[in-house]
Design a protein around this motif. Structure first.
Motif, short mmCIF file in Angstrom:
data_model
loop_
_atom_site.label_atom_id
_atom_site.label_comp_id
_atom_site.label_asym_id
_atom_site.label_seq_id
_atom_site.Cartn_x
_atom_site.Cartn_y
_atom_site.Cartn_z
N GLY A 1 0.71 -1.36 -0.15
CA GLY A 1 -0.08 -0.06 -0.04
C GLY A 1 0.93 1.44 0.11
O GLY A 1 0.21 2.40 0.17
N LYS B 1 -10.70 -6.57 -6.68
CA LYS B 1 -11.13 -5.26 -6.57
C LYS B 1 -11.87 -4.79 -5.25
O LYS B 1 -12.52 -5.88 -4.56
N ILE C 1 -13.67 5.78 -4.11
CA ILE C 1 -12.43 4.82 -4.50
C ILE C 1 -12.55 3.47 -5.28
O ILE C 1 -13.38 2.74 -4.70
N ILE D 1 -9.63 0.20 -5.75
CA ILE D 1 -8.40 -0.44 -5.60
C ILE D 1 -8.58 -1.57 -6.51
O ILE D 1 -9.35 -2.66 -6.14
N LYS E 1 -4.98 2.41 -7.69
CA LYS E 1 -5.97 3.19 -6.85
C LYS E 1 -6.34 4.31 -7.48
O LYS E 1 -5.62 5.30 -7.89
N THR F 1 -9.09 7.51 -7.47
CA THR F 1 -10.02 8.16 -6.52
C THR F 1 -10.67 9.28 -7.24
O THR F 1 -9.86 10.07 -8.02
#
Length: 362
Positions: free
Chosen positions: A29, A80, A99, A101, A116, A118
């Motif tokens: 991350g 996902k 969001i 991911i 990612k 957003t």
């Protein structure tokens, strides 16, 4: 075009996008790239943020609840993770972020990182919240208004009853002393108190619409058959024909829907042309998530400038000598249509008739 050039162009395209924050995360991350959209939405420059963990964008509460870790875990297991919520900018302010991911796999199928994306939906979120707040305020005001109308109308009946009782006593005790004018004046008082009593009753009926939650499946065929049966005397007196084919079953407030149809039919039976028996035709057609009903007649019609006015409470187009009533029936119809997420309107040709159309969309 070789792969290196393609990769460079793709990288530059992602970097230049401003409406979305598009990040590449490693398997833990940590942030590996930063585009213009990310800088615009989150407030950090690339040099300030690359290498740090994306947990930085979450509120203290979300971090305590391990929200970022949960999203990464979902992306690992399901490929996902999708989420919406408040996120934190560099300056500490918050924005509502949408969001996504997505896990990135190598040729062997192992996860090597995540993308990612957003989107800042703060304006839409705040607008939706403002609308909801406005609706709550309107609902509260409507309830207060309905309660006021109910209480005021109920309380008005007591002094009116007193006036009516004393008028009757006055007539019994002293009526024989009245001359012609005196008798006429007493009749005016009786008529006025009777109209006031009917107005109060109509106002109470108007305030009661929607107070009980009676939503259920309604067979419109059966409903119309019952109305026609109840109006048998009026239909016979006017020589009217009421014509309708196969009607649908609809989800509706049963009592109020009956009142809507009945008011429109009664109006057609009332406002007919002399020596021309009323012909009332009722039809239905699918409308979005519900139905549109049409009630047409061959009556006296309505002038175009009055087509909106007739749906306002206590609005009358004719004097009482011509047609009885207090001008509330169509206001009730309007309120009932709105209750059903619909509306009501009229198209009319003076001297030829009218078509009332209303929708039911529950």
């Amino acid at each position: 075009m070789n792969n290196a050039v393609k990769q460079f162009r793709l990288s530059k395209m992602v970097e230049e996008i401003e409406d979305y924050a598009i990040l590449l995360l490693d398997e833990n991350g940590n942030i590996e790239n930063w585009n213009k959209g990310a800088e615009k939405i989150k407030g950090y420059k690339a040099s300030e943020i690359i290498g740090k963990n994306f947990r930085l964008f979450y509120t203290d509460e979300d971090r305590e609840n391990l929200k970022p870790e949960s999203l990464i875990e979902t992306a690992k297991t399901k490929g996902k993770a999708i989420s919406e919520g408040w996120r934190v900018r560099k300056d500490g302010s918050q924005f509502w972020g949408s969001i996504v991911i997505t896990a990135i796999h190598d040729e062997q199928g192992s996860i090597v990182g995540f993308t990612k994306v957003t989107r800042d939906l703060t304006d839409k979120m705040l607008a939706a919240e403002a609308i909801q707040q406005h609706l709550k305020e309107l609902q509260l005001k409507n309830k207060e208004l309905e309660q006021f109308v109910y209480i005021a109308s109920h309380d008005l009946q007591e002094p009116l009853l007193t006036v009516s009782s004393f008028v009757e006593l006055f007539k019994e005790e002293y009526g024989h002393l009245f001359d012609g004018d005196g008798q006429l004046y007493m009749e005016y008082i009786n008529q006025a108190t009777s109209r006031m009593r009917n107005l109060i009753k109509d106002l109470l009926d108007y305030s009661h619409i929607g107070r009980e939650n009676g939503i259920r499946k309604v067979d419109v065929n059966g409903l119309l058959a019952n109305i026609v049966s109840d109006l048998d005397q009026r239909i016979a007196v006017t020589g009217a024909q009421i014509i309708y084919g196969q009607m649908p079953s609809v989800t509706a407030y049963a009592t109020e829907l009956r009142q809507l149809f009945q008011n429109l039919i009664i109006n057609a039976l009332k406002f007919y042309r002399k020596d021309v028996p009323p012909v009332i035709e009722i039809s239905a057609e699918p409308f979005k998530k519900g139905w549109r009903f049409n009630v047409s007649d061959n009556g006296i019609g309505i002038e175009p400038q009055h087509e909106e006015k007739i749906f306002l409470i206590f609005q009358r187009l004719h004097n009482r000598e011509e047609f009885s009533g207090n001008g509330i029936g169509l206001a009730n119809c309007k309120k009932i249509a709105v209750m059903h997420n619909g509306d009501i309107s009229v198209k009319s040709v003076p001297g030829k008739g009218s078509v009332f159309s209303f929708t039911i969309a529950l």
